[in-house]
Design an enzyme around this catalytic site. Structure first.
Site, PDB file in Angstrom:
ATOM      1  N   GLY A 133     109.327 -53.080 101.145  1.00 35.16           N
ATOM      2  CA  GLY A 133     109.041 -51.583 102.633  1.00 35.16           C
ATOM      3  C   GLY A 133     109.542 -51.544 103.685  1.00 35.16           C
ATOM      4  O   GLY A 133     109.840 -52.633 104.443  1.00 35.16           O
ATOM      5  N   GLY A 134     108.980 -50.728 104.579  1.00 32.69           N
ATOM      6  CA  GLY A 134     109.940 -50.219 105.771  1.00 32.69           C
ATOM      7  C   GLY A 134     109.316 -51.086 107.011  1.00 32.69           C
ATOM      8  O   GLY A 134     109.650 -51.552 107.555  1.00 32.69           O
ATOM      9  N   ILE A 135     108.042 -51.872 107.089  1.00 31.82           N
ATOM     10  CA  ILE A 135     107.448 -52.548 108.218  1.00 31.82           C
ATOM     11  C   ILE A 135     108.049 -54.200 107.952  1.00 31.82           C
ATOM     12  O   ILE A 135     108.392 -54.251 108.888  1.00 31.82           O
ATOM     13  CB  ILE A 135     106.296 -52.401 108.029  1.00 31.82           C
ATOM     14  CG1 ILE A 135     105.234 -51.039 108.161  1.00 31.82           C
ATOM     15  CG2 ILE A 135     105.369 -53.233 108.986  1.00 31.82           C
ATOM     16  CD1 ILE A 135     104.277 -50.385 108.237  1.00 31.82           C
ATOM     17  N   GLU A 150     108.211 -64.218  97.377  1.00 36.00           N
ATOM     18  CA  GLU A 150     108.409 -63.583  95.720  1.00 36.00           C
ATOM     19  C   GLU A 150     109.285 -62.844  95.827  1.00 36.00           C
ATOM     20  O   GLU A 150     109.712 -63.415  94.683  1.00 36.00           O
ATOM     21  CB  GLU A 150     106.644 -62.974  96.477  1.00 36.00           C
ATOM     22  CG  GLU A 150     106.564 -61.820  94.868  1.00 36.00           C
ATOM     23  CD  GLU A 150     105.390 -61.370  95.478  1.00 36.00           C
ATOM     24  OE1 GLU A 150     104.566 -61.644  95.414  1.00 36.00           O
ATOM     25  OE2 GLU A 150     105.814 -60.115  94.639  1.00 36.00           O
ATOM     26  N   LEU A 189      97.155 -50.393 102.598  1.00 31.58           N
ATOM     27  CA  LEU A 189      97.427 -49.056 102.700  1.00 31.58           C
ATOM     28  C   LEU A 189      96.190 -48.737 103.909  1.00 31.58           C
ATOM     29  O   LEU A 189      95.927 -47.258 104.264  1.00 31.58           O
ATOM     30  CB  LEU A 189      96.848 -48.255 101.544  1.00 31.58           C
ATOM     31  CG  LEU A 189      97.618 -48.271 100.320  1.00 31.58           C
ATOM     32  CD1 LEU A 189      97.964 -48.284  98.545  1.00 31.58           C
ATOM     33  CD2 LEU A 189      99.401 -47.521 100.241  1.00 31.58           C
ATOM     34  N   GLY A 236     101.827 -60.654  95.651  1.00 33.97           N
ATOM     35  CA  GLY A 236     101.670 -61.714  94.991  1.00 33.97           C
ATOM     36  C   GLY A 236     100.439 -61.602  96.992  1.00 33.97           C
ATOM     37  O   GLY A 236     101.253 -62.977  97.984  1.00 33.97           O
TER      38      GLY A 236
END
Length: 431
Positions: free
Chosen positions: A217-219, A238, A313, A336
């Site tokens: 993901g972006g973060i 993972e 989310l 995970g």
């Protein structure tokens, strides 16, 4: 027969190989880009020849023809984790969902609680001793190979030959096909100002000598990009992707200070670019292992200073994370996240980070909420969550009372939503 003769005897076409599947079978397919396209295209083409066949997989990355709602009685998908290819099918009622911790999937397969009648997987070319490498995903597939009636492989010269517990011998194979198409590449996600701000908060809390688990993901990638000046970092993760590769190339990763499998990077699947896949090929500094090894909280937690970085989310005032659904509609899966949050909590000086932008839908919705949206799948419990990070700061939750948690989380919510969140907290007797 020698291994070369065995190879020749088992070589066939995709159309013939899929005939090893019987009605009612579950076909286990590995994570993401390790899925075998030639076999799954053939299964799609001839799907009407079968009845009640399931394809079980984490994170399908292609929308194969069998993902057809009009032929679901012939072949249907069973998602361990949803993707853009499989979400529509769930909403149409033709894709099944099997929730579980990623780390426990091999055990569930071994015990017969998750069916595994046939395995379809991509592998590297065979070595001189008759072994193939599942160089893009060992995950739950190694357990399925032990359990399956038939193992069907797609041999592709573009698959890296990885070291670790990810090898399959030609004697275990029922049929093989060859395919030399390029492995699907998945680029880095976009990183904007919000992701960069969150990434800086996390990066500032990561010490030299830490071992990293980084989700997609972006973060998480924004964190990685701000760690290139660190020293002696290790990798026990993972997923290995291009963000981690960037960190390796910067010299920040040496794995020297890992006290569990020192000197080695460990992952259970790869997702990235051709450059990444080439880096993994016969690299003695990297090992691919099944997910019950990489994600086991006890094993991973033996790394001191284990850092787990995962996204959610939505999070409520107590710290419950809804990371995999939009209300009752599945969006992804548990994966995970819980495994590594618990591993980092076990680790000496470890830190588990849950990261999220403070808002969604163009700042119209707060992701920090009094209670999770009805029907939300709780991915990680309030008892496990420690550090929560938005672009407005860090809330540390473990050991804190419900009131303290609530105050800390409201403090990192978007300022526009803090007054109404405080009012809601008062009505819930948390403030």
């Amino acid at each position: 027969m020698n291994v070369q003769e065995l190879y020749a005897a088992k070589k066939t076409t995709p159309a013939e190989a899929i005939r090893l599947v019987k009605n009612g079978d579950t076909i286990v397919v590995p994570t993401a880009v390790a899925e075998p396209p030639a076999l799954l295209h053939a299964l799609s083409e001839y799907r009407r020849d079968f009845l009640d066949v399931k394809v079980a997989q984490i994170l399908a990355v292609r929308k194969f023809g069998y993902l057809d709602p009009t032929t679901a009685e012939h072949v249907r998908h069973s998602a361990y984790f949803f993707s853009g290819a499989t979400r529509p099918g769930f909403r149409e009622g033709v894709v099944d969902f099997t929730p579980s911790y990623f780390s426990e999937m091999p055990q569930l397969i071994d015990r017969g609680l998750m069916p595994a009648d046939v395995v379809f997987t991509q592998v590297s070319p065979m070595d001189a001793h008759g072994y193939f490498s599942l160089g893009l995903a060992a995950d739950y597939t190694m357990a399925a190979i032990r359990r399956a009636r038939a193992v069907v492989i797609e041999v592709n010269p573009n698959i890296p030959y990885a070291f670790g517990n990810c090898h399959l011998h030609i004697s275990q194979v029922a049929a093989l096909v060859e395919n030399d198409e390029p492995i699907l590449e998945v680029g880095l996600p976009a990183i904007g100002p919000v992701q960069q701000a969150i990434g800086k908060y996390v990066a500032d809390m990561i010490e030299d000598g830490s071992t990293l688990q980084i989700g997609y993901g972006g973060i998480p990638d924004a964190v990685v990009m701000q760690l290139t000046h660190k020293h002696d970092l290790g990798i026990h993760t993972e997923m290995i992707g291009d963000g981690i590769l960037t960190l390796i190339e910067s010299g920040a990763v040496t794995n020297r200070r890992k006290n569990y499998l020192p000197g080695k990077m460990v992952a259970t699947f790869a997702l990235g670019s051709k450059k990444l896949y080439n880096f993994l090929d016969r690299n003695p500094a990297f090992e691919m292992h099944p997910v019950d090894y990489t994600n086991d909280p006890y094993l991973a937690g033996q790394n001191d200073k284990l850092i787990a970085i995962n996204a959610t989310l939505e999070i409520d005032f107590l710290g419950q994370c809804g990371s995999e659904s939009l209300g009752p509609l599945p969006y992804s899966g548990t994966g995970g996240q819980s495994d590594f949050v618990r591993a980092a909590n076990r680790s000496k000086d470890g830190k588990a980070f849950i990261v999220l932008p403070s808002t969604a839908k163009d700042n119209t919705i707060s992701r920090i909420v009094p209670t999770l949206t009805p029907g939300t799948h709780v991915s990680t419990s309030k008892n496990d969550i420690n550090y929560v990070v938005t672009e407005y700061g860090v809330a540390q939750l473990r050991g804190k009372s419900a009131k303290q948690r609530c105050e800390a989380l409201i403090g990192i919510a978007h300022p526009d939503f803090r007054p109404q969140l405080r009012e809601a907290a008062k009505k819930m007797h948390l403030l």
